[in-house]
Scaffold this motif. Structure first.
Motif, PDB file in Angstrom:
ATOM      1  N   THR A 214       0.823  -1.208   0.000  1.00 58.15           N
ATOM      2  CA  THR A 214       0.000   0.000   0.000  1.00 58.15           C
ATOM      3  C   THR A 214       0.860   1.262   0.000  1.00 58.15           C
ATOM      4  OG1 THR A 214      -0.148   0.169   2.427  1.00 58.15           O
ATOM      5  CG2 THR A 214      -1.758  -1.251   1.304  1.00 58.15           C
ATOM      6  N   ARG A 215       2.154   1.105   0.296  1.00 57.30           N
ATOM      7  CA  ARG A 215       3.087   2.233   0.209  1.00 57.30           C
ATOM      8  C   ARG A 215       4.425   1.699  -0.286  1.00 57.30           C
ATOM      9  NH1 ARG A 215       6.968   4.867   3.877  1.00 57.30           N
ATOM     10  NH2 ARG A 215       7.268   7.025   3.158  1.00 57.30           N
ATOM     11  N   TRP A 216       4.976   2.364  -1.294  1.00 63.58           N
ATOM     12  CA  TRP A 216       6.269   1.974  -1.847  1.00 63.58           C
ATOM     13  C   TRP A 216       7.289   3.076  -1.607  1.00 63.58           C
ATOM     14  CZ3 TRP A 216       8.565  -2.205  -4.099  1.00 63.58           C
ATOM     15  CH2 TRP A 216       7.749  -3.319  -4.349  1.00 63.58           C
ATOM     16  N   VAL A 217       8.483   2.661  -1.226  1.00 62.97           N
ATOM     17  CA  VAL A 217       9.612   3.566  -1.074  1.00 62.97           C
ATOM     18  C   VAL A 217      10.705   3.109  -2.034  1.00 62.97           C
ATOM     19  CG1 VAL A 217      11.392   4.475   0.467  1.00 62.97           C
ATOM     20  CG2 VAL A 217       9.087   3.986   1.354  1.00 62.97           C
ATOM     21  N   VAL A 218      11.148   4.018  -2.898  1.00 60.42           N
ATOM     22  CA  VAL A 218      12.227   3.724  -3.845  1.00 60.42           C
ATOM     23  C   VAL A 218      13.437   4.578  -3.483  1.00 60.42           C
ATOM     24  CG1 VAL A 218      12.984   3.832  -6.248  1.00 60.42           C
ATOM     25  CG2 VAL A 218      10.678   3.031  -5.699  1.00 60.42           C
ATOM     26  N   ALA A 219      14.580   3.909  -3.295  1.00 56.84           N
ATOM     27  CA  ALA A 219      15.821   4.594  -2.948  1.00 56.84           C
ATOM     28  C   ALA A 219      16.755   4.572  -4.145  1.00 56.84           C
ATOM     29  CB  ALA A 219      16.488   3.925  -1.751  1.00 56.84           C
ATOM     30  N   HIS A 234      -3.939   2.063   3.729  1.00 62.51           N
ATOM     31  CA  HIS A 234      -5.109   1.818   2.888  1.00 62.51           C
ATOM     32  C   HIS A 234      -6.329   1.565   3.772  1.00 62.51           C
ATOM     33  CE1 HIS A 234      -7.701  -0.296  -0.045  1.00 62.51           C
ATOM     34  NE2 HIS A 234      -7.041   0.405  -0.942  1.00 62.51           N
ATOM     35  N   PRO A 235      -7.505   2.119   3.429  1.00 64.58           N
ATOM     36  CA  PRO A 235      -8.686   1.946   4.288  1.00 64.58           C
ATOM     37  C   PRO A 235      -9.131   0.495   4.428  1.00 64.58           C
ATOM     38  CG  PRO A 235      -9.274   2.971   2.185  1.00 64.58           C
ATOM     39  CD  PRO A 235      -7.787   2.990   2.271  1.00 64.58           C
ATOM     40  N   TYR A 236      -8.769  -0.362   3.486  1.00 61.08           N
ATOM     41  CA  TYR A 236      -9.189  -1.767   3.542  1.00 61.08           C
ATOM     42  C   TYR A 236      -8.056  -2.667   4.043  1.00 61.08           C
ATOM     43  CZ  TYR A 236     -11.280  -6.220   2.069  1.00 61.08           C
ATOM     44  OH  TYR A 236     -11.788  -7.480   2.039  1.00 61.08           O
ATOM     45  N   TYR A 237      -6.852  -2.476   3.504  1.00 63.05           N
ATOM     46  CA  TYR A 237      -5.742  -3.373   3.825  1.00 63.05           C
ATOM     47  C   TYR A 237      -4.885  -2.878   4.989  1.00 63.05           C
ATOM     48  CZ  TYR A 237      -6.657  -5.522  -0.738  1.00 63.05           C
ATOM     49  OH  TYR A 237      -7.230  -6.158  -1.807  1.00 63.05           O
ATOM     50  N   GLY A 238      -4.983  -1.609   5.349  1.00 59.84           N
ATOM     51  CA  GLY A 238      -4.071  -1.069   6.337  1.00 59.84           C
ATOM     52  C   GLY A 238      -2.774  -0.640   5.682  1.00 59.84           C
ATOM     53  N   SER A 266       0.719  -3.254  -7.568  1.00 61.56           N
ATOM     54  CA  SER A 266       0.680  -4.085  -6.360  1.00 61.56           C
ATOM     55  C   SER A 266      -0.508  -3.753  -5.460  1.00 61.56           C
ATOM     56  CB  SER A 266       1.977  -3.923  -5.561  1.00 61.56           C
ATOM     57  OG  SER A 266       2.175  -2.588  -5.146  1.00 61.56           O
ATOM     58  N   LEU A 267      -1.416  -2.927  -5.922  1.00 64.18           N
ATOM     59  CA  LEU A 267      -2.605  -2.564  -5.162  1.00 64.18           C
ATOM     60  C   LEU A 267      -3.770  -2.381  -6.130  1.00 64.18           C
ATOM     61  CD1 LEU A 267      -3.694  -1.712  -2.321  1.00 64.18           C
ATOM     62  CD2 LEU A 267      -3.229   0.650  -3.001  1.00 64.18           C
ATOM     63  N   PRO A 268      -4.888  -3.112  -5.966  1.00 61.21           N
ATOM     64  CA  PRO A 268      -5.169  -4.090  -4.905  1.00 61.21           C
ATOM     65  C   PRO A 268      -4.352  -5.365  -5.059  1.00 61.21           C
ATOM     66  CG  PRO A 268      -6.879  -4.147  -6.563  1.00 61.21           C
ATOM     67  CD  PRO A 268      -5.973  -2.993  -6.930  1.00 61.21           C
ATOM     68  N   VAL A 269      -4.660  -6.373  -4.231  1.00 61.28           N
ATOM     69  CA  VAL A 269      -3.896  -7.619  -4.279  1.00 61.28           C
ATOM     70  C   VAL A 269      -3.948  -8.205  -5.685  1.00 61.28           C
ATOM     71  CG1 VAL A 269      -3.664  -9.954  -3.362  1.00 61.28           C
ATOM     72  CG2 VAL A 269      -4.424  -8.110  -1.876  1.00 61.28           C
ATOM     73  N   PRO A 270      -2.788  -8.451  -6.312  1.00 63.16           N
ATOM     74  CA  PRO A 270      -2.807  -9.066  -7.636  1.00 63.16           C
ATOM     75  C   PRO A 270      -3.471 -10.442  -7.610  1.00 63.16           C
ATOM     76  CG  PRO A 270      -0.652  -8.123  -7.162  1.00 63.16           C
ATOM     77  CD  PRO A 270      -1.430  -8.092  -5.877  1.00 63.16           C
ATOM     78  N   VAL A 271      -4.356 -10.683  -8.560  1.00 63.70           N
ATOM     79  CA  VAL A 271      -5.023 -11.972  -8.716  1.00 63.70           C
ATOM     80  C   VAL A 271      -4.595 -12.553 -10.046  1.00 63.70           C
ATOM     81  CG1 VAL A 271      -7.244 -13.136  -8.996  1.00 63.70           C
ATOM     82  CG2 VAL A 271      -7.019 -11.278  -7.334  1.00 63.70           C
ATOM     83  N   ALA A 340      -3.883 -10.485 -13.054  1.00 66.77           N
ATOM     84  CA  ALA A 340      -4.517  -9.183 -12.895  1.00 66.77           C
ATOM     85  C   ALA A 340      -3.704  -8.362 -11.934  1.00 66.77           C
ATOM     86  CB  ALA A 340      -5.938  -9.345 -12.357  1.00 66.77           C
ATOM     87  N   THR A 341      -3.407  -7.140 -12.313  1.00 61.01           N
ATOM     88  CA  THR A 341      -2.752  -6.193 -11.425  1.00 61.01           C
ATOM     89  C   THR A 341      -3.580  -4.930 -11.426  1.00 61.01           C
ATOM     90  OG1 THR A 341      -1.380  -5.127 -13.095  1.00 61.01           O
ATOM     91  CG2 THR A 341      -0.541  -7.162 -12.133  1.00 61.01           C
TER      92      THR A 341
END
Length: 347
Positions: A214-219, A234-238, A266-271, A340-341
């Protein structure tokens, strides 16, 4: 209307100069794959006969390539990586031409500032093959529509690793024959529609929770000095935070764009629907030649408790043909994996 059908696969061993070393006249097994954002593979088992045995004894890794045709059309090509000689048979393993880039490094300094990521992707491929080209072409389907800056230094890093980094943050690629196909990661053109009847042995609908973020950090930059992020709780996943280091990203804006690209996939959960263990029906309304990773198929399935009707991206294809033995006839199977992504739209 084209259907998957039951194809016939043939193979040939080719020298780097373009000459034929040997045709595989007696194939007992043949398989080839197509993959999204990775190197695909092929394998053949040959029963040599006559002077074919002597010629096949001269096959060498990297010097020679394996070429495979399906119904007379080139379907797969790439350097031979391993050869096993046994009494009465030869087994050959090969990888597609992206394997060459895993053995190449940047041959010049390259700096790209606030550009569509398809530009450095194409430049990396051309630079990688510039000193010694086994034969390749590049097809760009469309711009990535993800912008950023990238820098590459002569002799630092493997070229394929740099390309895979771009595939993590804005582009897709696949290899068909001797052609690199570069696509935007949100490419959604559909090549057909499948339902439960096209998977006679059933299929598996899976949810890939390990890929959720739900949050990505790129360095980026040297010593991960540049930080960019996208997303949050995220309101559903946290809150599920993911971290990626990519040294070729030189500034914050590019790092933020890369993080946003990762978040989309990567959001929502890939199916995904995994049919790698079953055979696609020969009557399925798709042409195998069009089963190219990066394109999509509209899939409807109600056979499992997780019903799905969605446009799904092709991420893998596997074609296997056996020559059979005794009273058991040979046959071809076509297997396709779709996923699905966040980039794919529900239909």
């Amino acid at each position: 209307m084209a259907v998957a059908g039951c194809g016939t696969n043939t193979a040939r061993i080719v020298d780097r100069t373009g000459g034929t070393i040997s045709d595989a006249h007696v194939l007992t097994e043949i398989e080839w794959t197509r993959s999204l954002d990775e190197t695909s593979t092929a394998r053949v088992v040959i029963n040599p006969s006559g002077d074919c045995c002597e010629r096949l004894g001269e096959v060498r890794s990297w010097r020679h390539s394996l070429a495979i045709w399906r119904d007379g059309t080139l379907a797969w090509s790439g350097p031979i990586i391993q050869v096993d000689w046994r009494q009465g048979e030869i087994e050959i393993f090969a990888s597609d031409i992206s394997a060459w880039l895993a053995r190449r490094v940047p041959h010049s300094d390259m700096v790209f500032t606030d550009t569509d990521l398809m530009v450095p992707a194409q430049a990396l491929i051309e630079d990688g093959f510039a000193p010694d080209d086994p034969g390749h072409t590049v097809q760009v389907v469309g711009p990535a529509r993800v912008r950023g800056s990238r820098s590459y230094t002569t002799d630092v890093g493997q070229t394929l690793d740099h390309l895979l980094d771009l595939a993590d943050t804005g582009i897709d690629f696949t290899v068909i024959g001797q052609t690199f196909v570069l696509l935007p990661e949100d490419h959604s053109a559909s090549i057909g529609r499948l339902d439960d009847g096209d998977f006679p042995d059933g299929l598996v609908v899976s949810e890939d929770g390990a890929s959720l973020g739900t949050r990505w950090v790129v360095a980026g930059g040297q010593n991960a000095a540049v930080i960019g992020s996208a997303g949050g709780s995220h309101p559903y996943y946290g809150l599920l935070e993911r971290y990626l280091e990519e040294s070729s990203v030189p500034d914050v804006a590019s790092a933020e764009a890369a993080a946003a690209s990762k978040l989309r996939t990567s959001l929502p959960v890939p199916v995904f629907i995994d049919s790698q263990e079953v055979t696609l029906s020969p009557q399925a309304a798709v042409d195998v030649a069009q089963l190219v990773p990066g394109w999509c198929i509209d899939v409807t399935s109600a056979q499992t408790c997780r019903q799905i009707s969605q446009r799904l991206k092709i991420v893998g294809v596997k074609v296997v043909e056996t020559g059979g033995s005794g009273d058991t006839p040979g046959s071809e199977s076509v297997q396709v994996q779709v996923a699905a992504t966040g980039a794919e739209a529900t239909v």
